[in-house]
Write a protein that holds these residues in place. Structure first.
Motif, short mmCIF file in Angstrom:
data_model
loop_
_atom_site.label_atom_id
_atom_site.label_comp_id
_atom_site.label_asym_id
_atom_site.label_seq_id
_atom_site.Cartn_x
_atom_site.Cartn_y
_atom_site.Cartn_z
N MET A 155 -17.98 -23.21 6.97
CA MET A 155 -16.75 -23.53 6.24
C MET A 155 -16.97 -23.49 4.73
O MET A 155 -16.04 -23.24 3.95
N ASP A 156 -18.22 -23.70 4.31
CA ASP A 156 -18.59 -23.60 2.90
C ASP A 156 -18.31 -22.18 2.39
O ASP A 156 -17.60 -21.97 1.40
N ARG A 157 -18.85 -21.18 3.07
CA ARG A 157 -18.67 -19.79 2.63
C ARG A 157 -17.22 -19.33 2.77
O ARG A 157 -16.72 -18.59 1.92
N LEU A 158 -16.57 -19.75 3.84
CA LEU A 158 -15.18 -19.34 4.03
C LEU A 158 -14.30 -19.86 2.89
O LEU A 158 -13.34 -19.18 2.49
N ASP A 159 -14.62 -21.03 2.37
CA ASP A 159 -13.82 -21.54 1.26
C ASP A 159 -14.19 -20.90 -0.06
O ASP A 159 -13.33 -20.44 -0.81
N TYR A 160 -15.49 -20.85 -0.38
CA TYR A 160 -15.82 -20.42 -1.75
C TYR A 160 -15.49 -18.95 -2.01
O TYR A 160 -15.14 -18.59 -3.13
N LEU A 161 -15.58 -18.10 -0.99
CA LEU A 161 -15.21 -16.70 -1.22
C LEU A 161 -13.73 -16.58 -1.57
O LEU A 161 -13.35 -15.92 -2.55
N LYS A 162 -12.91 -17.22 -0.79
CA LYS A 162 -11.46 -17.15 -1.02
C LYS A 162 -11.07 -17.86 -2.32
O LYS A 162 -10.28 -17.36 -3.11
N ARG A 163 -11.67 -19.03 -2.56
CA ARG A 163 -11.33 -19.82 -3.74
C ARG A 163 -11.82 -19.15 -5.03
O ARG A 163 -11.08 -19.05 -6.00
N ASP A 164 -13.07 -18.71 -5.03
CA ASP A 164 -13.61 -18.07 -6.22
C ASP A 164 -12.87 -16.78 -6.55
O ASP A 164 -12.65 -16.45 -7.72
N SER A 165 -12.50 -16.05 -5.51
CA SER A 165 -11.73 -14.82 -5.70
C SER A 165 -10.38 -15.13 -6.34
O SER A 165 -9.94 -14.45 -7.27
N PHE A 166 -9.74 -16.17 -5.87
CA PHE A 166 -8.42 -16.57 -6.38
C PHE A 166 -8.50 -16.95 -7.85
O PHE A 166 -7.73 -16.46 -8.68
N TYR A 167 -9.44 -17.82 -8.20
CA TYR A 167 -9.52 -18.31 -9.58
C TYR A 167 -10.07 -17.25 -10.54
O TYR A 167 -9.72 -17.25 -11.72
N ALA A 168 -10.93 -16.37 -10.03
CA ALA A 168 -11.45 -15.30 -10.88
C ALA A 168 -10.41 -14.21 -11.11
O ALA A 168 -10.52 -13.43 -12.05
N GLY A 169 -9.42 -14.17 -10.22
CA GLY A 169 -8.38 -13.15 -10.37
C GLY A 169 -8.78 -11.80 -9.81
O GLY A 169 -8.25 -10.77 -10.23
N VAL A 170 -9.73 -11.79 -8.86
CA VAL A 170 -10.14 -10.54 -8.21
C VAL A 170 -9.71 -10.59 -6.75
O VAL A 170 -9.42 -11.66 -6.20
N THR A 171 -9.67 -9.43 -6.11
CA THR A 171 -9.20 -9.37 -4.72
C THR A 171 -10.35 -9.26 -3.72
O THR A 171 -10.13 -9.41 -2.51
N GLU A 172 -11.56 -8.99 -4.21
CA GLU A 172 -12.67 -8.67 -3.31
C GLU A 172 -13.00 -9.78 -2.32
O GLU A 172 -13.44 -9.52 -1.20
#
Length: 408
Positions: free
Chosen positions: A163-180
């Protein structure tokens, strides 16, 4: 009137409203040790590249806990027995899994407390809190340490599909403004199951797993290991190294007393409950405040490094697939010693090289298992029809070299 907690939900930009499932969770969130995570950036110095990346470990911990509640619901719906005690243990473990991070997260990991990882510090915090909460975190600690007799509980907290990785990928992508990194975490969680005590993904979820692993690779190369963010974090590390050296040389340094206290003393041997309490006072604000003060120090190296970081006047950085030649480094060193009138030892703060590596998937170490329709369990690499996915299990290493732009 009933005595109720004023705070029942958090409004999260990723998942919407996140509730506090019980009194223990509420009290842990309200604890000063956890509130400190509001002042620990999730992505280190990445905001110098992606201006929106100012979210914190506090955001991430709550998001991970929210995904854990969904995973528990899905597994129970599939007749996987999870007791109330195990549920609370899972939620506490994932909520506190990053509580041991220091200022700017991974950027300064192992620096303020030598040879102790943030996972070890998280365990120290959990054990301290367990005494305060009269043993209510026993199950959470057992799960966190991987000692609980049901392995899938630990795998939900710490594995290659947790659940750690599932959150940080989606969250970091959102705040960084990237779609990857914009993965479909809901789809992945809905495909989870348990076989012989281990976490597995049902076969029809294999494409979601493939996208997850590809997203992790892209996020590391494009965001987490972005050359400008890497450079900024290297400057941050070198600022701390310079301060430590000046302290050894008995040079007086004003400002940043909380930071200085750790740079002077703490290591593995001297880390005790008193040191843990002092560490809990250390956050990004202390480090930035210290750097703002040190930019006016009469030591050229320290003041120059601080000014570079604060004003985003960073060093040049080149990244290659092969190591840089010693001749190139020596030429740059010579130019910098002349440019700033420094000794070679001082010039090494401005001219240096290193390497970065990325391995999106580790075959064999808590491998992601796929549950086929016939009941057989296999590794995701054996079931994937994507050649690119197999390449993700290989470590890719790149080499970087940094030097002042004035020396180009």
């Amino acid at each position: 009137m009933a005595d109720t907690n004023k705070l029942k939900v958090f409004n999260d930009p990723i998942y919407g409203f996140i509730g506090t499932p019980n009194q223990l969770i509420f009290d842990l969130i309200a604890h000063p040790y956890f509130q400190r995570l509001r002042r620990i950036s999730q992505m280190g110095m990445s905001y110098l590249v992606y201006p929106g990346a100012h979210h914190t470990r506090f955001h991430h911990a709550l998001g991970s806990m929210h995904l854990m509640t969904r995973a528990i619901q899905i597994l129970r719906w599939k007749d996987i027995a999870i007791s109330q005690e195990e549920e609370t243990g899972l939620l506490c473990a994932i909520l506190l899994h990053d509580i041991g991070h220091g200022p700017f997260s991974h950027a300064l990991e192992g620096f303020f407390v030598k040879d102790i990882s943030h996972e070890q510090l998280s365990l120290e915090f959990m054990q301290y809190l367990n005494k305060e909460f009269e043993g209510k975190l026993d199950t959470a600690i057992s799960i966190f340490k991987g000692e609980y007799p049901r392995p899938f509980l630990n795998q939900l907290v710490s594995s290659q599909l947790d659940m750690d990785r599932l959150d940080y990928l989606k969250r970091d992508s959102f705040y960084a403004g990237v779609t990857e990194g914009n993965i479909n975490s809901e789809r992945l969680i809905s495909m989870l199951n348990v076989v012989d005590g281990d976490l597995v993904v049902e076969e029809k979820g294999i494409y979601a797993v493939e996208k997850f692993l590809m997203a992790r690779r892209f996020m590391y190369w494009q965001v987490y290991l972005h050359k400008t963010g890497l450079m900024a974090e290297q400057l941050l590390v070198r600022i701390m190294h310079r301060v430590k050296q000046l302290l050894v040389d008995d040079v007086e340094i004003q400002g940043g007393q909380t930071v200085l206290s750790f740079l002077k003393t703490h290591d593995t041997a001297s880390f005790n409950p008193d040191a843990l309490e002092k560490f809990a006072l250390l956050d990004d604000i202390d480090v930035l405040g210290a750097i703002k003060s040190w930019q006016f120090h009469n030591d050229f190296v320290l003041s120059k490094l601080c000014q570079m970081l604060l004003n985003r006047k960073l060093l040049n950085i080149k990244i290659k697939n092969k190591p840089f030649t010693l001749e190139k480094i020596e030429n740059k060193l010579k130019m910098v010693t002349q440019l700033f009138n420094l000794s070679e030892a001082e010039a090494l703060y401005f001219v240096f090289q290193g390497e970065i590596s990325n391995k999106a998937y580790s075959e064999g170490h808590q491998a992601i298992k796929i549950l086929k329709k016939n009941g057989k369990v296999t590794d995701v690499l054996k079931e994937s029809d994507q050649l690119s996915l197999k390449a993700l299990s290989k470590t890719v290493t790149k080499y970087y070299c940094c030097y002042p732009k004035e020396s180009v």
